[in-house]
Design a protein around this motif. Sequence first.
Motif, PDB file in Angstrom:
ATOM      1  N   SER B 280       0.838  -1.208   0.000  1.00 38.13           N
ATOM      2  CA  SER B 280       0.000   0.000   0.000  1.00 38.13           C
ATOM      3  C   SER B 280       0.872   1.257   0.000  1.00 38.13           C
ATOM      4  N   ARG B 282       0.332   5.437   1.333  1.00 35.29           N
ATOM      5  CA  ARG B 282      -0.559   6.371   2.020  1.00 35.29           C
ATOM      6  C   ARG B 282       0.009   7.781   1.900  1.00 35.29           C
ATOM      7  N   GLU B 284      -0.675  11.930   3.075  1.00 35.70           N
ATOM      8  CA  GLU B 284      -1.365  12.829   3.996  1.00 35.70           C
ATOM      9  C   GLU B 284      -0.983  14.267   3.664  1.00 35.70           C
ATOM     10  N   VAL B 293      -6.347  12.581   3.234  1.00 35.41           N
ATOM     11  CA  VAL B 293      -5.663  11.281   3.256  1.00 35.41           C
ATOM     12  C   VAL B 293      -6.015  10.516   1.982  1.00 35.41           C
ATOM     13  N   GLU B 295      -5.295   6.632   0.266  1.00 36.83           N
ATOM     14  CA  GLU B 295      -4.712   5.293   0.453  1.00 36.83           C
ATOM     15  C   GLU B 295      -4.899   4.481  -0.815  1.00 36.83           C
ATOM     16  N   TRP B 306      -8.323   2.262  -4.317  1.00 38.58           N
ATOM     17  CA  TRP B 306      -7.851   3.499  -3.672  1.00 38.58           C
ATOM     18  C   TRP B 306      -9.034   4.252  -3.099  1.00 38.58           C
TER      19      TRP B 306
END
Lengths: 158, 345
Positions: B280, B282, B284, B293, B295, B306
Amino acid sequence: MSKRLASFVVSGDDVKVVVAQVPADPKDPISIEYDQTWKLQSGDREPALCMLHQRCASFLKEKQVAAVLMKASAASPLAKVTLALLHSAEVRGVVIAAAASVTEVKTMAKNVISRTYGERNVDEYVKDDSFWTAQTTGGKLRAGSREAAMLIVASRKA
Amino acid sequence: MAPPVVPPLQLLGKLGAGSFGEVFEGKDVVHGRVAVKVMSRAPTETEAEWDQRKAGLLAEAQSLSAAEHRNVVRVHSITEVNGGDSIHLCMAHCPGGSLQTCYEQGPMSLQAVRKVATEVTLGLDALHMRGMLHRDIKPGNLLLDSQGVALLGDFGLVTDRLLLGYGSGIGYKDHIAYEVWSSAQTSQKSDIWALGMTLYRLLHGDRWYSADPAPRASVPAGGYADSLRWLPHVPGGWRRMIRKMLNDDTTLRYQSAQQVLNALSQLETPAWRVQVNADSVRWELPVGDRLKVVEWSWQSPRKHKWVAWSEPLGSTGRKKTLGGCNLLQGGRQTIKELEDFFEGC
């Protein structure tokens, strides 16, 4: 003996930079060594101005220029003071400070050059292709950089 | 016996090891805390070759010592020790360490990479103007001083002969420019290639970069810049700049560090914090009193998803969905959607 001079013209956030080797004999053309436009780094102005200062000082030190010629600030008495004008003045101030930390700096006003150099005003010289063919050699000088190069040419008569 | 009035350079703990020796923390009577690179004769080197390399190192150290620059690690002295079989290069100590650590921790922010890139390019420009080459630009050779300013380290320690010779086993072969593989000739433009590769690595971090074949295997075949896999938040301007730095055709690459500085000044730098995990990624981004956010995760090469949302940074407020896909989908489609999302942010 020839000497290396740099000239700067600030317009908005753009800084036109010309470096030329200037022969002692004023009849000989100046040799263009560098002609580029530096753009103020995008994003926050504080780090961008700091970076411009570093770049300018480092560049002039490494190029070992004998002196820097800077186009002076100018404004008509009737001109409105805009934020863009103030921002441009900030950029000019940073360049002057950086250059002065490395070498001698001389500011040259366009109207003074028009009065003291030759028989025409600066804008007419800038537009005259044959004048630049006669006055410059070496690397290519962009048409947009002629005003900066004019500071160097005019300084030979000063 | 009384201790000497001027104590010799003391070697303390080991700071790291590079292609051409080990680096120790040292204590010098004049400069205090210093970094000392200890370089020794290679097993394959003849005495004549080693003597020649020592002479080169001495010349480089002399010019570096004389020519100080804010973004180049200062060389204080060079000393021959152990009967001439080793060289001690005493340099300014950079307490921030090298960017290899940052690179191994994951992708750096666009803002941080631009700052580092601009600072080291200023150093590189200065050294190119002095007619010198670096030949070994990589995250491990970019050092941070006590103010967080990036400096070029290990300047001038590599020769063309060493570049493709015994010293190449440590990993920096991945930064060798396309034309150097065939010509074995380095230039300012091969330094710019290595800088481009360094920036790509800092933007993506070790996990992402290491998932692809090593450049040493693919660069010699050509077209490397077109094979780069980008994290979706990296804006187009950054991609174009790095691809240009990694162009196989040296005439189409940036011709000078000055041109690189111009390109760097125009880049967008949205402040996404990125974390790349095994399955994954991520992102921010704090915006006012909220946090955006994103992901992206995958179960297999063909099963990706996603989702993007914003949430309050404080205790009040609601979570708001910003985008995403409802079903598992292919990787290419997911990357396209993510790129569109980041472009619209």
